[in-house]
Motif scaffolding. Structure first.
Motif, PDB file in Angstrom:
ATOM      1  N   ARG A  84     -19.307  -0.641  14.816  1.00  0.00           N
ATOM      2  CA  ARG A  84     -18.431   0.144  15.528  1.00  0.00           C
ATOM      3  C   ARG A  84     -16.993  -0.301  15.208  1.00  0.00           C
ATOM      4  N   ALA A  85     -17.022  -1.725  15.473  1.00  0.00           N
ATOM      5  CA  ALA A  85     -16.274  -2.850  15.940  1.00  0.00           C
ATOM      6  C   ALA A  85     -15.384  -2.704  14.042  1.00  0.00           C
ATOM      7  N   GLU A  86     -16.024  -2.902  12.686  1.00  0.00           N
ATOM      8  CA  GLU A  86     -14.955  -2.134  11.249  1.00  0.00           C
ATOM      9  C   GLU A  86     -14.857  -0.963  10.952  1.00  0.00           C
ATOM     10  N   ALA A  87     -15.477  -0.069  11.680  1.00  0.00           N
ATOM     11  CA  ALA A  87     -14.724   1.468  11.557  1.00  0.00           C
ATOM     12  C   ALA A  87     -13.225   1.382  12.862  1.00  0.00           C
ATOM     13  N   ARG A  88     -13.671   1.240  13.887  1.00  0.00           N
ATOM     14  CA  ARG A  88     -12.461   1.464  14.713  1.00  0.00           C
ATOM     15  C   ARG A  88     -11.183  -0.265  13.896  1.00  0.00           C
ATOM     16  N   GLU A  89     -11.813  -0.788  13.443  1.00  0.00           N
ATOM     17  CA  GLU A  89     -10.387  -1.916  12.721  1.00  0.00           C
ATOM     18  C   GLU A  89      -9.641  -0.888  11.231  1.00  0.00           C
ATOM     19  N   ARG A  90     -10.767  -0.315  11.153  1.00  0.00           N
ATOM     20  CA  ARG A  90     -10.124   0.154   9.483  1.00  0.00           C
ATOM     21  C   ARG A  90      -9.391   1.396   9.627  1.00  0.00           C
ATOM     22  N   LEU A  91      -9.887   2.532  11.171  1.00  0.00           N
ATOM     23  CA  LEU A  91      -9.147   3.287  11.381  1.00  0.00           C
ATOM     24  C   LEU A  91      -7.407   2.906  12.189  1.00  0.00           C
ATOM     25  N   ARG A  92      -7.597   1.722  12.982  1.00  0.00           N
ATOM     26  CA  ARG A  92      -6.400   0.756  13.663  1.00  0.00           C
ATOM     27  C   ARG A  92      -5.499   0.588  12.180  1.00  0.00           C
ATOM     28  N   SER A  93      -6.228  -0.040  11.615  1.00  0.00           N
ATOM     29  CA  SER A  93      -5.042  -0.450  10.005  1.00  0.00           C
ATOM     30  C   SER A  93      -4.390   1.000   9.580  1.00  0.00           C
ATOM     31  N   LEU A  94      -5.458   1.645   9.115  1.00  0.00           N
ATOM     32  CA  LEU A  94      -4.672   3.024   8.913  1.00  0.00           C
ATOM     33  C   LEU A  94      -3.801   3.503   9.227  1.00  0.00           C
ATOM     34  N   ILE A  95      -3.548   3.756  10.939  1.00  0.00           N
ATOM     35  CA  ILE A  95      -2.701   4.625  11.122  1.00  0.00           C
ATOM     36  C   ILE A  95      -1.915   3.259  11.429  1.00  0.00           C
ATOM     37  N   GLU A  96      -2.017   2.442  11.545  1.00  0.00           N
ATOM     38  CA  GLU A  96      -0.432   1.009  11.624  1.00  0.00           C
ATOM     39  C   GLU A  96       0.437   1.045  10.001  1.00  0.00           C
ATOM     40  N   ARG A  97      -0.256   1.083   9.575  1.00  0.00           N
ATOM     41  CA  ARG A  97       0.311   1.483   8.145  1.00  0.00           C
ATOM     42  C   ARG A  97       1.123   2.724   7.560  1.00  0.00           C
ATOM     43  N   CYS A  98       0.774   4.125   8.722  1.00  0.00           N
ATOM     44  CA  CYS A  98       1.345   4.612   8.477  1.00  0.00           C
ATOM     45  C   CYS A  98       2.272   4.730   9.034  1.00  0.00           C
ATOM     46  N   LEU A  99       3.077   3.646  10.253  1.00  0.00           N
ATOM     47  CA  LEU A  99       3.985   3.920  11.317  1.00  0.00           C
ATOM     48  C   LEU A  99       5.247   3.553  10.876  1.00  0.00           C
ATOM     49  N   THR A 100       4.940   2.229   9.495  1.00  0.00           N
ATOM     50  CA  THR A 100       6.548   1.938   9.098  1.00  0.00           C
ATOM     51  C   THR A 100       7.138   3.122   7.682  1.00  0.00           C
ATOM     52  N   ALA A 101       8.140   3.242   7.962  1.00  0.00           N
ATOM     53  CA  ALA A 101       8.642   4.432   6.470  1.00  0.00           C
ATOM     54  C   ALA A 101       8.370   3.582   5.341  1.00  0.00           C
ATOM     55  N   PRO A 102       8.403   3.219   4.585  1.00  0.00           N
ATOM     56  CA  PRO A 102       8.261   3.147   2.632  1.00  0.00           C
ATOM     57  C   PRO A 102       9.976   3.094   2.733  1.00  0.00           C
ATOM     58  N   LYS A 103      10.477   1.919   2.359  1.00  0.00           N
ATOM     59  CA  LYS A 103      11.541   1.490   2.024  1.00  0.00           C
ATOM     60  C   LYS A 103      12.206   2.392   0.392  1.00  0.00           C
ATOM     61  N   PRO A 104      13.203   3.564   0.407  1.00  0.00           N
ATOM     62  CA  PRO A 104      13.663   4.127   0.279  1.00  0.00           C
ATOM     63  C   PRO A 104      14.173   3.289  -1.683  1.00  0.00           C
ATOM     64  N   ARG A 105      13.910   3.899  -2.818  1.00  0.00           N
ATOM     65  CA  ARG A 105      13.945   3.355  -4.252  1.00  0.00           C
ATOM     66  C   ARG A 105      15.515   3.008  -4.199  1.00  0.00           C
ATOM     67  N   LYS A 106      16.276   2.239  -4.527  1.00  0.00           N
ATOM     68  CA  LYS A 106      17.094   1.826  -4.548  1.00  0.00           C
ATOM     69  C   LYS A 106      17.378   2.231  -6.647  1.00  0.00           C
ATOM     70  N   LYS A 107      18.692   3.204  -6.797  1.00  0.00           N
ATOM     71  CA  LYS A 107      18.758   3.157  -7.915  1.00  0.00           C
ATOM     72  C   LYS A 107      19.006   1.865  -9.025  1.00  0.00           C
ATOM     73  N   SER A 108      19.087   1.344  -9.860  1.00  0.00           N
ATOM     74  CA  SER A 108      19.182   0.100 -10.652  1.00  0.00           C
ATOM     75  C   SER A 108      19.501   0.520 -12.204  1.00  0.00           C
ATOM     76  N   ARG A 109      20.775  -0.622 -12.432  1.00  0.00           N
ATOM     77  CA  ARG A 109      20.935  -0.062 -14.396  1.00  0.00           C
ATOM     78  C   ARG A 109      20.932  -1.490 -14.562  1.00  0.00           C
ATOM     79  N   PRO A 110      20.227  -1.612 -15.390  1.00  0.00           N
ATOM     80  CA  PRO A 110      20.291  -2.634 -16.329  1.00  0.00           C
ATOM     81  C   PRO A 110      22.210  -3.132 -16.904  1.00  0.00           C
ATOM     82  N   SER A 111      21.761  -4.473 -16.542  1.00  0.00           N
ATOM     83  CA  SER A 111      22.756  -5.302 -17.272  1.00  0.00           C
ATOM     84  C   SER A 111      23.499  -4.968 -18.286  1.00  0.00           C
ATOM     85  N   LEU A 112      24.276  -5.558 -18.901  1.00  0.00           N
ATOM     86  CA  LEU A 112      25.306  -5.127 -20.181  1.00  0.00           C
ATOM     87  C   LEU A 112      24.109  -6.382 -21.203  1.00  0.00           C
TER      88      LEU A 112
END
Length: 139
Positions: A84-112
């Motif tokens: 029961r504790a393991e299942a609740r912890e897995r649910l908690r971590s799943l919900i916790e991971r969805c709370l933070t939005a992923p950082k947007p990818r910054k376009k980059s160019r290779p150097s000259l």
């Protein structure tokens, strides 16, 4: 169930069902219901924003039903409370991971310099291959 300091999931929203665990374990497995299946309806939850629900759906993957319920099954331990504790912890971590939005990818160019190094290596490789060819007969 406390997810973060600001987000709390009501216990009434989490449904727990106990069942017999599969696998080895002898007579103990055959007569005790130590495995647990946790159900949490994420789409009907009022505490999560629509963006968070979308991320949760993506993170949950096949653990989410078409109706929006997240199913988590835990049966590793012989103890009902540890499962029961393991299942609740897995649910908690799943919900916790969805709370933070992923950082947007910054376009980059290779150097000259890196572009020039790449072109130089291609020219070098081309020269090596050209030197392996048999000379063409020009009349």
């Amino acid at each position: 169930m406390r997810i973060t300091d600001t987000l709390v999931i009501d216990e009434a929203e989490i449904e727990e069902r106990y069942m017999r665990a599969s696998g080895a374990g002898g007579q103990h497995v055959n007569k005790t219901e130590s495995a647990i299946q946790l159900r949490f309806n994420a789409l009907e939850n009022r505490n999560l924003t629509p963006d968070q629900k979308t991320r949760l759906k993506k993170l949950a993957g096949s653990r989410m039903t078409l109706g929006g319920e997240i199913l988590i099954r835990a049966e590793k331990s012989r103890s009902r409370e540890r499962n029961r504790a393991e299942a609740r912890e897995r649910l908690r971590s799943l919900i916790e991971r969805c709370l933070t939005a992923p950082k947007p990818r910054k376009k980059s160019r290779p150097s000259l310099a890196s572009v020039r190094r790449h072109q130089q290596s291609k020219m070098h490789r081309s020269g090596l291959k050209a030197s392996r060819r048999s000379p063409s007969s020009e009349d």
